[in-house]
Design a protein around this motif. Structure first.
Motif, PDB file in Angstrom:
ATOM      1  N   LEU A 227       0.831  -1.205   0.000  1.00 48.81           N
ATOM      2  CA  LEU A 227       0.000   0.000   0.000  1.00 48.81           C
ATOM      3  C   LEU A 227       0.866   1.255   0.000  1.00 48.81           C
ATOM      4  O   LEU A 227       0.485   2.270  -0.603  1.00 48.81           O
ATOM      5  N   ALA A 228       2.029   1.190   0.663  1.00 53.44           N
ATOM      6  CA  ALA A 228       2.936   2.346   0.654  1.00 53.44           C
ATOM      7  C   ALA A 228       3.412   2.622  -0.761  1.00 53.44           C
ATOM      8  O   ALA A 228       3.505   3.787  -1.189  1.00 53.44           O
ATOM      9  N   ARG A 229       3.696   1.581  -1.526  1.00 52.48           N
ATOM     10  CA  ARG A 229       4.135   1.772  -2.906  1.00 52.48           C
ATOM     11  C   ARG A 229       2.990   2.264  -3.791  1.00 52.48           C
ATOM     12  O   ARG A 229       3.201   3.074  -4.704  1.00 52.48           O
ATOM     13  N   VAL A 230       1.781   1.784  -3.513  1.00 52.74           N
ATOM     14  CA  VAL A 230       0.615   2.271  -4.260  1.00 52.74           C
ATOM     15  C   VAL A 230       0.405   3.759  -3.992  1.00 52.74           C
ATOM     16  O   VAL A 230       0.149   4.548  -4.913  1.00 52.74           O
ATOM     17  N   ASP A 234       0.538   6.860  -6.618  1.00 56.72           N
ATOM     18  CA  ASP A 234      -0.563   7.820  -6.775  1.00 56.72           C
ATOM     19  C   ASP A 234      -0.053   9.254  -6.696  1.00 56.72           C
ATOM     20  O   ASP A 234      -0.458  10.113  -7.489  1.00 56.72           O
ATOM     21  N   ALA A 235       0.842   9.501  -5.738  1.00 57.12           N
ATOM     22  CA  ALA A 235       1.388  10.858  -5.593  1.00 57.12           C
ATOM     23  C   ALA A 235       2.205  11.250  -6.818  1.00 57.12           C
ATOM     24  O   ALA A 235       2.125  12.392  -7.298  1.00 57.12           O
ATOM     25  N   THR A 236       2.978  10.300  -7.340  1.00 53.90           N
ATOM     26  CA  THR A 236       3.785  10.573  -8.535  1.00 53.90           C
ATOM     27  C   THR A 236       2.905  10.839  -9.745  1.00 53.90           C
ATOM     28  O   THR A 236       3.150  11.765 -10.525  1.00 53.90           O
ATOM     29  N   ILE A 237       1.850  10.038  -9.910  1.00 57.41           N
ATOM     30  CA  ILE A 237       0.937  10.213 -11.034  1.00 57.41           C
ATOM     31  C   ILE A 237       0.268  11.583 -10.974  1.00 57.41           C
ATOM     32  O   ILE A 237       0.129  12.280 -11.992  1.00 57.41           O
ATOM     33  N   VAL A 242      -0.099  17.180 -13.108  1.00 58.30           N
ATOM     34  CA  VAL A 242      -0.091  18.639 -12.992  1.00 58.30           C
ATOM     35  C   VAL A 242       0.891  19.247 -13.990  1.00 58.30           C
ATOM     36  O   VAL A 242       0.578  20.210 -14.702  1.00 58.30           O
ATOM     37  N   ARG A 243       2.096  18.685 -14.054  1.00 59.09           N
ATOM     38  CA  ARG A 243       3.109  19.217 -14.968  1.00 59.09           C
ATOM     39  C   ARG A 243       2.713  19.018 -16.425  1.00 59.09           C
ATOM     40  O   ARG A 243       2.913  19.912 -17.269  1.00 59.09           O
TER      41      ARG A 243
END
Length: 413
Positions: A227-230, A234-237, A242-243
């Motif tokens: 779940l930490a990797r998920v 999600d944060a990276t996506i 945004v960019r």
């Protein structure tokens, strides 16, 4: 017969990780040609020296093979000082068998280049290149997240937690709270089932049975790590999204046109722009674009025999986006693309149907970006109208008459 020189001052580079061998071909002042070979490193300072070496010889066109990622820094440095920097498909550079060296490869490439026997690959301008890097990396992160979710599903199955048998998504809001509670030490299936929200609450009796597994500390450790990797994915996506949105501001009109195509979402439209750009002048017509993208059958005929016409290799990132869009279009109501998918799927299967519809989407995209007009759907009954056309009726009558029949048509009531 001596070939005509098409490029008076040209050079070809045989690029590797640490070295770039350059062969320049220029006029010798006596009506002939002179050939110079030099080797450079691939650090920025060495590439700048390579640029100076080429400029001293008046080189106007430089070519190099598209090998791995090693050509990229060379291209980025030289495009600032040389009029034309071509990246050439390695399949077009095959030499005759013999003693192969870096020098021989660069000499052979320079010879092909000066006689106009190779053509440049499509390299988008810097803004599109930056956008392409971001959309491709976002897709990779999305795929990583999917794999991590599948691993989580396997751990839950190993623990006897049959959440996926009740919920359509393991990581829905309700599912995530249940898994977090399991990790925190909650084992009472009744308490876990009560965490259901919205429409999931109607499934509470089934959830109580599904959540009564043998989840232990071993499973908790694995699920917590997954779940930490998920969450990180999600944060990276989100950050990449945004960019990507910022870089797409100048292309907002193009994205707005593309999303009018059935099956093309905002994200798919972003990928299409990142892969082919918004300027369609690089592709003379839609067929050229489809061929470049590897989304149309090849033509392989020899001695009157037709062999396999499988699609050529193109951008795998664009192909994935178009196939996903094709499947989404197949689920739309009363559209031409859905009708096309259904018709081809019946005859040739879902995979070929998806490729054919993906090809249609790309052709439509070329026309929309070229003409600046939104998509105008032909309707889900397009193929039915074609089958019932007067021309088809005349053709069928002609076939029956050719078989010796006399045909009289009577209009049905």
């Amino acid at each position: 017969m001596e070939l005509e020189v098409m490029v008076e001052r040209c050079a070809f580079l045989d690029v590797h990780r640490d070295t770039a061998v350059a062969c320049a071909r220029t006029p010798d002042g006596r009506g002939g040609r002179t050939e110079e070979v030099a080797e450079f490193g691939t650090t920025v300072s060495q590439l700048l020296a390579l640029g100076d070496w080429l400029c001293e010889r008046g080189v106007t066109r430089v070519g190099m093979e598209a090998t791995g990622v090693y050509w990229k820094p060379v291209h980025w440095v030289l495009e600032a000082v040389i009029a034309e920097v071509w990246v050439i498909n390695a399949r077009h550079m095959r030499n005759v068998p013999g003693h192969k060296t870096d020098v021989a490869d660069s000499v052979w490439g320079a010879s092909l280049l000066e006689h106009g026997l190779v053509r440049a690959s499509f390299i988008p301008p810097p803004p599109i290149r930056a956008l392409r890097d971001l959309t491709r990396y976002r897709k990779s992160v999305i795929e990583d997240r999917t794999r991590e979710t599948q691993r989580l599903h396997k751990v839950l199955e190993d623990a006897g937690v049959k959440l996926s048998s009740v919920a359509s998504k393991v990581l829905s809001k309700s599912g995530r709270e249940m898994i977090d509670a399991l990790i925190a030490g909650e084992r009472d299936a009744d308490v876990l089932a009560e965490l259901a929200k919205g429409r999931m609450r109607s499934k509470i009796p089934r959830l109580k049975d599904a959540l009564a597994g043998r989840f232990n500390e071993h499973h908790a450790l694995l699920c917590q790590a997954m779940l930490a990797r998920v969450d990180q994915a999600d944060a990276t996506i989100d950050a990449l999204g945004v960019r990507i949105g910022e870089l797409l501001d100048p292309f907002e009109a193009a994205v707005s046109l593309l999303v009018t195509i059935p099956g093309v979402s905002q994200r798919t439209a972003q990928v299409i722009i990142a892969e082919i750009g918004a300027d369609m002048s690089r592709f003379p017509d839609a067929g050229h674009l489809a061929s470049w993208a590897g989304m149309c059958p090849g033509n392989n005929e020899s001695a009157g025999k037709h062999r396999s016409g499988r699609t050529r290799h193109g951008s795998k990132w664009l192909r994935k986006a178009l196939i996903e869009a094709a499947h989404a279009a197949s689920r739309t109501k009363d559209t031409y693309l859905a009708a096309q998918y259904a018709q081809i799927r019946y005859r040739r299967g879902p995979q070929r149907a998806a490729v054919a519809v993906g090809h249609s989407i790309l052709v439509v995209a070329w026309h929309l970006l070229t003409n600046g007009e939104p998509y105008n759907d032909l309707g889900g009954d397009y193929f039915d109208k074609q089958r019932n056309s007067a021309a088809r009726q005349r053709r069928l009558v002609a076939q029956l008459e050719a078989m010796g029949n006399t045909v009289t048509l009577t209009q049905a009531a």
